[in-house]
Design an enzyme around this catalytic site. Structure first.
Site, PDB file in Angstrom:
ATOM      1  N   ASN A  10      32.639  45.145  42.318  1.00 47.36           N
ATOM      2  CA  ASN A  10      32.919  45.357  40.903  1.00 47.36           C
ATOM      3  C   ASN A  10      31.617  45.147  40.134  1.00 47.36           C
ATOM      4  OD1 ASN A  10      33.837  45.377  38.273  1.00 47.36           O
ATOM      5  ND2 ASN A  10      34.974  43.454  38.428  1.00 47.36           N
ATOM      6  N   LYS A  12      31.058  45.557  37.054  1.00 51.29           N
ATOM      7  CA  LYS A  12      31.276  45.079  35.687  1.00 51.29           C
ATOM      8  C   LYS A  12      30.381  45.864  34.714  1.00 51.29           C
ATOM      9  CE  LYS A  12      32.852  40.674  37.440  1.00 51.29           C
ATOM     10  NZ  LYS A  12      32.980  39.218  37.228  1.00 51.29           N
ATOM     11  N   HIS A  93      42.146  42.276  35.769  1.00 48.63           N
ATOM     12  CA  HIS A  93      41.084  41.295  36.000  1.00 48.63           C
ATOM     13  C   HIS A  93      41.131  40.237  34.900  1.00 48.63           C
ATOM     14  CE1 HIS A  93      37.083  39.589  36.540  1.00 48.63           C
ATOM     15  NE2 HIS A  93      37.036  40.175  37.725  1.00 48.63           N
ATOM     16  N   GLU A  95      38.923  38.868  33.231  1.00 50.94           N
ATOM     17  CA  GLU A  95      38.065  39.141  32.084  1.00 50.94           C
ATOM     18  C   GLU A  95      38.736  40.103  31.109  1.00 50.94           C
ATOM     19  OE1 GLU A  95      34.094  38.349  34.785  1.00 50.94           O
ATOM     20  OE2 GLU A  95      34.619  40.406  34.213  1.00 50.94           O
ATOM     21  N   GLU A 172      41.781  36.122  42.514  1.00 51.13           N
ATOM     22  CA  GLU A 172      40.513  35.634  41.982  1.00 51.13           C
ATOM     23  C   GLU A 172      40.771  34.422  41.086  1.00 51.13           C
ATOM     24  OE1 GLU A 172      37.201  38.932  41.696  1.00 51.13           O
ATOM     25  OE2 GLU A 172      38.615  39.145  40.074  1.00 51.13           O
ATOM     26  N   GLY A 178      32.045  33.959  39.099  1.00 51.18           N
ATOM     27  CA  GLY A 178      30.720  33.885  38.522  1.00 51.18           C
ATOM     28  C   GLY A 178      30.219  32.480  38.264  1.00 51.18           C
ATOM     29  N   SER A 218      32.900  34.325  43.484  1.00 54.00           N
ATOM     30  CA  SER A 218      31.613  33.846  44.009  1.00 54.00           C
ATOM     31  C   SER A 218      31.482  34.073  45.512  1.00 54.00           C
ATOM     32  CB  SER A 218      31.411  32.365  43.669  1.00 54.00           C
ATOM     33  OG  SER A 218      31.361  32.168  42.268  1.00 54.00           O
TER      34      SER A 218
END
Length: 261
Positions: A10, A12, A93, A95, A172, A178, A218
């Protein structure tokens, strides 16, 4: 026959045409690792250029709108990303859920639209650190997934549905995205086992047992082997480490070795 490990990058909000060289390098490397299914989801602007050059890797989108079209400035429909060359779309996701206020109902509608457009769906789920610390991680993720996955009960009943080839789940944990933090093997095994049980409940033993469950959070070449050898982990959804061919294909190589062990 067990499905090949699925390693998805991904990108992003990273990538201009200069990144096409990395996409080409990933594609060439993927041709040497046929035991692993490799894919990347670049930004919308690069879907068609990457699709045009890719020979081995899958190309997808990072999101789509739930409507077929209309007055939705800045949004892109599932049919549009499919027309650009995408074969799958990442939905739900964290985010998107956090930064764009996407509810389970919105994710459900997007997933239905994507499936109707012929796209495969990678549906994301995961809990925050506060939810995990409260002991509600499993119940939260199962509730989130159950509300987000579209289920065609009629098609399942008459045997015409094939959800295992159309939907992939990506677990996730938000606190590991991250951050450099990674869930323990025990945490991953527990959650993936619970997700598997839910999929079997929703789709039946045969189809629910075949849906791949990816881990994301990660994932790097130096921890990929341990993660990918964990029970019920069928691959990885990779963020920052997918931006260069060397690091991303290091994860793919670890997936191939884990599949052979």
């Amino acid at each position: 026959m067990p499905q090949r490990p699925y390693i998805v990058g991904n990108w992003k909000m990273h990538g201009t045409r200069a990144m096409l060289s990395e996409a080409r390098a990933i594609d060439r490397a993927a041709q040497r690792h046929m035991k692993v299914e490799v894919a990347i989801a670049p930004p919308y602007t690069l879907i068609h250029p990457v699709h045009r050059e890719a020979e081995q890797i899958g190309v997808g989108a990072q999101d789509c709108h739930h409507a077929d079209g209309g007055a939705h400035t800045g949004d892109i429909s599932a049919a549009m990303v499919a027309d650009a060359g995408a074969k799958f779309v990442i939905l739900g996701h964290s985010e998107r859920r956090q930064n764009h206020g996407e509810s389970d109902a919105i994710v459900h509608a997007k997933a239905q639209a994507a499936l109707s457009a012929g796209l495969r769906v990678i549906l994301c789920c995961g809990e925050s650190d506060k939810t995990r610390e409260s002991g509600r991680a499993v119940s939260f993720v199962k509730k989130q997934l159950k509300a987000s996955i579209p289920v065609d009960h009629e098609a399942l009943a008459n045997g015409s549905a094939s959800m295992s080839g159309r939907i992939t789940i990506a677990y996730e944990p938000i606190w590991a995205i991250g951050t450099g933090n990674t869930a323990t093997a025990e945490d991953i095994a527990e959650m993936h086992g619970e997700i598997r049980a839910l999929l079997v409940e929703m789709f039946g033993e045969e189809q629910g047992g075949e849906v791949r469950i990816l881990y994301g959070g990660s994932v790097k070449p130096d921890n990929a082997a341990d993660i990918l050898s964990t029970p019920e982990v069928g691959g990885a959804l990779v963020g920052g480490a997918s931006l260069t061919a060397d690091s991303f294909m290091g994860i793919a190589l670890a997936a191939a070795e884990a599949a052979e062990s």
